[in-house]
Design a protein around this motif. Structure first.
Motif, PDB file in Angstrom:
ATOM      1  N   SER A 184       0.827  -1.200   0.000  1.00 16.14           N
ATOM      2  CA  SER A 184       0.000   0.000   0.000  1.00 16.14           C
ATOM      3  C   SER A 184       0.867   1.259   0.000  1.00 16.14           C
ATOM      4  O   SER A 184       1.669   1.463   0.923  1.00 16.14           O
ATOM      5  CB  SER A 184      -0.907   0.013   1.234  1.00 16.14           C
ATOM      6  OG  SER A 184      -1.429   1.302   1.482  1.00 16.14           O
ATOM      7  N   GLU A 185       0.704   2.098  -1.016  1.00 19.15           N
ATOM      8  CA  GLU A 185       1.485   3.336  -1.084  1.00 19.15           C
ATOM      9  C   GLU A 185       1.217   4.230   0.125  1.00 19.15           C
ATOM     10  O   GLU A 185       2.139   4.852   0.657  1.00 19.15           O
ATOM     11  CB  GLU A 185       1.156   4.096  -2.372  1.00 19.15           C
ATOM     12  CG  GLU A 185       1.719   3.443  -3.617  1.00 19.15           C
ATOM     13  CD  GLU A 185       1.445   4.261  -4.870  1.00 19.15           C
ATOM     14  OE1 GLU A 185       1.935   5.408  -4.939  1.00 19.15           O
ATOM     15  OE2 GLU A 185       0.729   3.756  -5.758  1.00 19.15           O
ATOM     16  N   PRO A 205       2.974  -9.140  -6.675  1.00 17.12           N
ATOM     17  CA  PRO A 205       2.207  -8.865  -7.895  1.00 17.12           C
ATOM     18  C   PRO A 205       1.613  -7.461  -7.938  1.00 17.12           C
ATOM     19  O   PRO A 205       1.521  -6.858  -9.014  1.00 17.12           O
ATOM     20  CB  PRO A 205       1.108  -9.934  -7.864  1.00 17.12           C
ATOM     21  CG  PRO A 205       1.676 -11.042  -7.048  1.00 17.12           C
ATOM     22  CD  PRO A 205       2.524 -10.377  -6.009  1.00 17.12           C
ATOM     23  N   ASP A 206       1.201  -6.928  -6.783  1.00 19.39           N
ATOM     24  CA  ASP A 206       0.571  -5.614  -6.758  1.00 19.39           C
ATOM     25  C   ASP A 206       1.493  -4.520  -6.221  1.00 19.39           C
ATOM     26  O   ASP A 206       1.029  -3.454  -5.834  1.00 19.39           O
ATOM     27  CB  ASP A 206      -0.728  -5.649  -5.939  1.00 19.39           C
ATOM     28  CG  ASP A 206      -0.511  -6.175  -4.522  1.00 19.39           C
ATOM     29  OD1 ASP A 206       0.570  -6.745  -4.256  1.00 19.39           O
ATOM     30  OD2 ASP A 206      -1.421  -6.027  -3.682  1.00 19.39           O
ATOM     31  N   LEU A 207       2.807  -4.769  -6.222  1.00 20.74           N
ATOM     32  CA  LEU A 207       3.747  -3.744  -5.774  1.00 20.74           C
ATOM     33  C   LEU A 207       3.757  -2.599  -6.786  1.00 20.74           C
ATOM     34  O   LEU A 207       3.858  -2.834  -7.990  1.00 20.74           O
ATOM     35  CB  LEU A 207       5.150  -4.331  -5.645  1.00 20.74           C
ATOM     36  CG  LEU A 207       6.188  -3.426  -4.978  1.00 20.74           C
ATOM     37  CD1 LEU A 207       5.904  -3.285  -3.489  1.00 20.74           C
ATOM     38  CD2 LEU A 207       7.597  -3.974  -5.202  1.00 20.74           C
ATOM     39  N   PRO A 208       3.646  -1.351  -6.332  1.00 24.20           N
ATOM     40  CA  PRO A 208       3.665  -0.215  -7.259  1.00 24.20           C
ATOM     41  C   PRO A 208       4.979  -0.140  -8.050  1.00 24.20           C
ATOM     42  O   PRO A 208       6.000  -0.734  -7.655  1.00 24.20           O
ATOM     43  CB  PRO A 208       3.526   0.998  -6.330  1.00 24.20           C
ATOM     44  CG  PRO A 208       2.866   0.462  -5.097  1.00 24.20           C
ATOM     45  CD  PRO A 208       3.402  -0.935  -4.941  1.00 24.20           C
ATOM     46  N   ALA A 209       4.949   0.600  -9.152  1.00 25.85           N
ATOM     47  CA  ALA A 209       6.152   0.794  -9.965  1.00 25.85           C
ATOM     48  C   ALA A 209       7.235   1.477  -9.136  1.00 25.85           C
ATOM     49  O   ALA A 209       6.950   2.187  -8.164  1.00 25.85           O
ATOM     50  CB  ALA A 209       5.816   1.634 -11.197  1.00 25.85           C
ATOM     51  N   PHE A 210       8.480   1.278  -9.531  1.00 26.77           N
ATOM     52  CA  PHE A 210       9.598   1.770  -8.739  1.00 26.77           C
ATOM     53  C   PHE A 210       9.547   3.278  -8.508  1.00 26.77           C
ATOM     54  O   PHE A 210       9.906   3.765  -7.437  1.00 26.77           O
ATOM     55  CB  PHE A 210      10.923   1.389  -9.404  1.00 26.77           C
ATOM     56  CG  PHE A 210      11.180  -0.098  -9.454  1.00 26.77           C
ATOM     57  CD1 PHE A 210      10.363  -0.996  -8.765  1.00 26.77           C
ATOM     58  CD2 PHE A 210      12.235  -0.606 -10.187  1.00 26.77           C
ATOM     59  CE1 PHE A 210      10.585  -2.367  -8.805  1.00 26.77           C
ATOM     60  CE2 PHE A 210      12.477  -1.981 -10.229  1.00 26.77           C
ATOM     61  CZ  PHE A 210      11.651  -2.849  -9.551  1.00 26.77           C
ATOM     62  N   GLY A 211       9.112   4.015  -9.539  1.00 30.74           N
ATOM     63  CA  GLY A 211       9.027   5.465  -9.395  1.00 30.74           C
ATOM     64  C   GLY A 211       8.047   5.873  -8.304  1.00 30.74           C
ATOM     65  O   GLY A 211       8.299   6.812  -7.538  1.00 30.74           O
ATOM     66  N   ARG A 212       6.943   5.172  -8.223  1.00 27.62           N
ATOM     67  CA  ARG A 212       5.945   5.469  -7.195  1.00 27.62           C
ATOM     68  C   ARG A 212       6.459   5.062  -5.815  1.00 27.62           C
ATOM     69  O   ARG A 212       6.156   5.726  -4.812  1.00 27.62           O
ATOM     70  CB  ARG A 212       4.629   4.755  -7.513  1.00 27.62           C
ATOM     71  CG  ARG A 212       3.995   5.210  -8.827  1.00 27.62           C
ATOM     72  CD  ARG A 212       2.628   4.582  -9.031  1.00 27.62           C
ATOM     73  NE  ARG A 212       1.664   5.084  -8.074  1.00 27.62           N
ATOM     74  CZ  ARG A 212       0.909   6.159  -8.269  1.00 27.62           C
ATOM     75  NH1 ARG A 212       1.034   6.861  -9.386  1.00 27.62           N
ATOM     76  NH2 ARG A 212       0.028   6.543  -7.348  1.00 27.62           N
ATOM     77  N   LEU A 213       7.235   3.981  -5.769  1.00 25.67           N
ATOM     78  CA  LEU A 213       7.821   3.565  -4.497  1.00 25.67           C
ATOM     79  C   LEU A 213       8.799   4.621  -3.985  1.00 25.67           C
ATOM     80  O   LEU A 213       8.853   4.907  -2.784  1.00 25.67           O
ATOM     81  CB  LEU A 213       8.543   2.226  -4.661  1.00 25.67           C
ATOM     82  CG  LEU A 213       7.650   1.002  -4.885  1.00 25.67           C
ATOM     83  CD1 LEU A 213       8.504  -0.231  -5.153  1.00 25.67           C
ATOM     84  CD2 LEU A 213       6.727   0.764  -3.683  1.00 25.67           C
ATOM     85  N   LYS A 214       9.560   5.187  -4.895  1.00 26.59           N
ATOM     86  CA  LYS A 214      10.483   6.254  -4.508  1.00 26.59           C
ATOM     87  C   LYS A 214       9.722   7.422  -3.895  1.00 26.59           C
ATOM     88  O   LYS A 214      10.080   7.941  -2.828  1.00 26.59           O
ATOM     89  CB  LYS A 214      11.266   6.736  -5.731  1.00 26.59           C
ATOM     90  CG  LYS A 214      12.100   7.985  -5.478  1.00 26.59           C
ATOM     91  CD  LYS A 214      12.640   8.566  -6.757  1.00 26.59           C
ATOM     92  CE  LYS A 214      13.316   9.908  -6.501  1.00 26.59           C
ATOM     93  NZ  LYS A 214      13.796  10.549  -7.759  1.00 26.59           N
TER      94      LYS A 214
END
Length: 257
Positions: A184-185, A205-214
Motif C-alpha cells: 500500500s502506497e 504482484p501488486d507492488l507499485p512501480a519503482f518510481g511510485r515507491l520512490k
C-alpha cells in the motif's frame, strides 16, 4: 558509495537476490549495485524447505562461492540467525563478515512445527541489541536489515504493529527495516515518515512501480525468490519439451528473436 550510503540515493536501491555463483555473476554483468541472497532460493537449490532446514555451514559455503565471483556488496539472508541465542547468532554473523559480507537480513518470526509466528517484539529487540553490542565490540561492521513479518503474516493491526516494532528495532541498533508483503502506497508513506530507518519492500504482484515507491519513501527494493522461481519454471518447461518432442530442437530456439 558504501552499502549503507546506497540506501540514501536519489532512487531506491534495487537488490539482485541471488542463490549461487552463476546468478551472482549474471547480476553483476547486468549492472546491479548490490546483491542479496534469497534464503528460499538457496534452500530450494539444495533440496531443503525454507525456514533454516539447511545448516549455517551450508549457507556459509554458498556465500563464499558467491563472493568468489563477484565483488559487489553482498547482504545475506540469515533468516532467524541459525542460533538459539544472541551470542550464537552474533558468532555466525562474524563469520559472514570475515568473508566480506556487508549486510544481513534478520527476521522477527520463527518457524515452529512448520508454522511461522511473530516473535515477541520486546524479546526480539533485546536479542537484536545484544547482537549489535557484540558486533560493535569486535569492530565488525554489518548493515542490519531487520525483517518484520507483520504484513506477511496478516497481523490484524499490521501498520500499527510495524511502527511499534520499527521503533523498537531502531533503538536496538537496526540499520534498515524490511517489510515483505507491504504494498500500500499510503501505508508505505506513513511508515517511511514515522520511522528513521531506510524502508525495504519486496517483489509482489501488486507492488507499485519503482518510481511510485520512490515517491512513497522506499529506500530499497528486493526480489525475494521470484527470479529463481521463474528460472526453475523455464527449466521445467524446457525439460518437458525435450521429453515430449523427443528432440533437442526447442533448446536452441532464440527467444529474443
Amino acid at each position: 558509495m558504501t552499502f549503507a550510503e546506497l540506501h540514501h540515493q536519489d532512487t531506491p536501491l534495487l537488490i539482485a537476490n541471488v542463490w549461487d555463483a552463476t546468478s551472482a555473476l549474471a547480476a553483476q554483468q547486468a549492472g546491479y549495485q548490490a546483491l542479496g541472497t534469497s534464503s528460499a532460493a538457496i534452500a530450494a537449490m539444495l533440496g531443503y524447505e525454507d525456514g533454516e532446514a539447511m545448516s549455517f555451514d551450508e549457507l556459509l559455503y554458498i556465500v563464499t562461492r558467491i563472493r568468489s565471483v563477484s565483488n559487489l556488496p553482498l547482504s545475506v539472508d540469515v533468516e532467524a540467525g541459525f542460533g538459539s541465542s544472541a551470542y550464537e547468532i552474533a558468532e555466525h554473523l562474524k563469520r559472514l563478515v570475515q568473508t566480506g559480507v556487508v549486510g544481513i537480513n534478520l527476521e522477527d518470526s520463527s518457524v515452529v512445527n512448520g508454522v511461522r509466528r511473530l516473535d515477541d517484539a520486546l524479546a526480539f529487540s533485546g536479542v537484536l541489541k545484544e547482537i549489535r553490542t557484540r558486533l560493535n565490540a569486535g569492530n565488525h561492521h554489518l548493515f542490519l536489515n531487520i525483517r518484520t513479518d507483520t504484513y506477511l503474516l496478516n497481523h490484524e493491526q499490521a501498520l500499527q504493529e510495524t511502527l511499534l516494532r520499527g521503533r523498537l528495532y531502531e533503538a536496538a541498533g537496526a540499520d534498515g527495516l524490511f517489510v515483505p508483503c507491504l504494498t500500500s502506497e499510503q501505508e508505505i508513506k506513513i511508515i517511511s515518515e514515522e520511522l528513521n530507518l531506510p524502508l525495504n519492500v519486496m517483489c509482489m504482484p501488486d507492488l507499485p512501480a519503482f518510481g511510485r515507491l520512490k515517491t512513497a519513501g522506499i529506500s530499497r527494493i528486493s526480489m525475494g525468490n521470484v527470479v529463481h522461481s521463474a528460472m526453475q519454471l523455464k527449466l521445467k518447461n524446457a525439460l518437458q519439451l525435450i521429453q515430449s518432442q523427443q528432440s533437442f530442437a526447442g533448446v536452441f530456439v532464440d527467444e529474443s528473436a
